[in-house]
Design a protein around this motif. Structure first.
Motif, PDB file in Angstrom:
ATOM      1  N   LEU A 127      -7.542  -1.835  -9.044  1.00  0.00           N
ATOM      2  CA  LEU A 127      -6.482  -1.758 -10.048  1.00  0.00           C
ATOM      3  C   LEU A 127      -5.299  -2.599  -9.582  1.00  0.00           C
ATOM      4  CD1 LEU A 127      -6.389   2.060 -10.901  1.00  0.00           C
ATOM      5  CD2 LEU A 127      -7.280   0.203 -12.336  1.00  0.00           C
ATOM      6  N   PRO A 128      -4.541  -3.155 -10.526  1.00  0.00           N
ATOM      7  CA  PRO A 128      -3.305  -3.831 -10.132  1.00  0.00           C
ATOM      8  C   PRO A 128      -2.361  -2.822  -9.487  1.00  0.00           C
ATOM      9  CG  PRO A 128      -3.685  -4.002 -12.515  1.00  0.00           C
ATOM     10  CD  PRO A 128      -4.737  -3.106 -11.976  1.00  0.00           C
ATOM     11  N   VAL A 129      -1.465  -3.290  -8.644  1.00  0.00           N
ATOM     12  CA  VAL A 129      -0.490  -2.417  -7.995  1.00  0.00           C
ATOM     13  C   VAL A 129       0.765  -2.365  -8.864  1.00  0.00           C
ATOM     14  CG1 VAL A 129       0.924  -2.105  -5.935  1.00  0.00           C
ATOM     15  CG2 VAL A 129      -1.423  -2.933  -5.720  1.00  0.00           C
ATOM     16  N   ALA A 130       1.149  -1.169  -9.278  1.00  0.00           N
ATOM     17  CA  ALA A 130       2.273  -1.041 -10.206  1.00  0.00           C
ATOM     18  C   ALA A 130       3.631  -1.092  -9.493  1.00  0.00           C
ATOM     19  CB  ALA A 130       2.153   0.265 -10.985  1.00  0.00           C
ATOM     20  N   ASP A 131       3.708  -0.471  -8.325  1.00  0.00           N
ATOM     21  CA  ASP A 131       4.987  -0.429  -7.610  1.00  0.00           C
ATOM     22  C   ASP A 131       5.229  -1.738  -6.867  1.00  0.00           C
ATOM     23  OD1 ASP A 131       5.692   2.246  -8.241  1.00  0.00           O
ATOM     24  OD2 ASP A 131       4.272   2.964  -6.729  1.00  0.00           O
ATOM     25  N   THR A 132       6.494  -2.062  -6.644  1.00  0.00           N
ATOM     26  CA  THR A 132       6.827  -3.143  -5.713  1.00  0.00           C
ATOM     27  C   THR A 132       6.528  -2.651  -4.302  1.00  0.00           C
ATOM     28  OG1 THR A 132       8.487  -4.104  -7.141  1.00  0.00           O
ATOM     29  CG2 THR A 132       8.718  -4.522  -4.770  1.00  0.00           C
ATOM     30  N   ILE A 133       5.924  -3.499  -3.493  1.00  0.00           N
ATOM     31  CA  ILE A 133       5.526  -3.116  -2.133  1.00  0.00           C
ATOM     32  C   ILE A 133       6.386  -3.874  -1.129  1.00  0.00           C
ATOM     33  CG2 ILE A 133       3.603  -3.034  -0.481  1.00  0.00           C
ATOM     34  CD1 ILE A 133       2.901  -1.379  -2.861  1.00  0.00           C
ATOM     35  N   LYS A 134       6.966  -3.139  -0.179  1.00  0.00           N
ATOM     36  CA  LYS A 134       7.763  -3.774   0.873  1.00  0.00           C
ATOM     37  C   LYS A 134       7.191  -3.444   2.238  1.00  0.00           C
ATOM     38  CE  LYS A 134      12.102  -3.654  -1.748  1.00  0.00           C
ATOM     39  NZ  LYS A 134      12.200  -5.068  -2.135  1.00  0.00           N
ATOM     40  N   ARG A 135       7.269  -4.395   3.155  1.00  0.00           N
ATOM     41  CA  ARG A 135       6.887  -4.144   4.540  1.00  0.00           C
ATOM     42  C   ARG A 135       8.148  -3.719   5.291  1.00  0.00           C
ATOM     43  NH1 ARG A 135       4.483  -8.666   5.487  1.00  0.00           N
ATOM     44  NH2 ARG A 135       2.447  -7.863   4.945  1.00  0.00           N
TER      45      ARG A 135
END
Ligand code: CTP
Ligand code: MG
Length: 220
Positions: A127-135
């Motif tokens: 599935l596409p990732v809905a949330d913004t992802i931060k490292r």
């Protein structure tokens, strides 16, 4: 080509925090294990199901899913999949499907098997990732924002030729991995994707179980 589905169900469900292994928790009166196994058979594309459970749940599992072969799993998910592979006989195509994904729709299972029949050696539903992802660093400070466009969240069932999955597990005898395709990737294999489905959500936390209860109630 014979399709065997391996169902890892030997986890303790620590994050769910109930008083029994997660696969034996019920959703609208039916255990996650029954729902996952019945869903695989109902897809019409699976010939046999092998379930891996904690040693003390063997007979309980055999009562719940009489159509499946039930074997003892291991300490880690990879150990449980290894135990299932050993019991998979001469299957040509193998699916690995978490008992913790009890609402997985049949068409999604069909997409995974169709990709295998079209020639893929390893298939994952995504599935596409809905949330913004931060490292972030160890202190929680943001190091970078990861470009979401090329990220996918991975579900199960994952599908493999038996040869590819056995080779991946044999290449990394002690390896731990959160998904089976990860071992195929490490062994240099190509993994293709098919569309997943939000209903194939994994029940990990109490919140997930509450959401799944509502979805299961809607399906009644
Ligand atoms: N699993 C397994 N054998 C293990 C660990 C996990 O067969 N030793 C299975 C679980 O039963 C589950 C699936 O792998 O169906 C996905 O694992 P997870 O969601 O992590 O379940 P648990 O390990 O049971 O949960 P937790 O990590 O919170 O203890
Ligand atoms: Mg776990």
């Amino acid at each position: 080509m014979t399709v065997v589905a391996l169902v890892p169900a030997a986890g303790q469900g620590t994050r769910l925090g109930l008083n029994r292994p997660k696969a034996f928790v019920t959703l609208q009166g039916r255990s996650l294990l029954e729902r996952a196994v019945d869903g695989l058979f109902a897809s019409g594309v699976v010939d046999e199901v092998v379930v891996m459970v904690p040693a003390d749940m063997l007979s309980a599992a055999r009562d719940l899913v009489p159509r499946a072969r039930v074997v003892v799993g291991g300490a880690e998910r990879t150990d449980s999949v290894r135990a299932g592979l050993a019991a998979a006989g001469d299957a040509e195509l193998v699916l690995v499907h978490d008992a913790a994904r009890p609402l997985t729709p049949a068409p999604m299972i069909g997409r995974v098997v169709a990709a295998l029949r079209a020639g893929a050696a390893a298939v994952v539903p995504v599935l596409p990732v809905a949330d913004t992802i931060k490292r972030v660093d160890a202190d929680g400070a943001v190091e970078a924002t990861v470009d979401r466009a090329d990220l996918r969240a991975v579900q199960t069932p994952q599908g493999f030729t038996a040869a590819a999955l056995r080779a991946a597990y044999d290449a990394a005898p002690g390896a731990l991995a959160t998904d089976d395709a990860g071992l195929v990737e490490r062994a240099g294999g190509t993994v293709v994707t098919v569309p997943g489905d939000a209903l194939a959500m994994k029940i990990t936390t109490a919140f997930d179980l509450r959401v799944a209860e509502i979805l299961a109630q809607e399906q009644r």
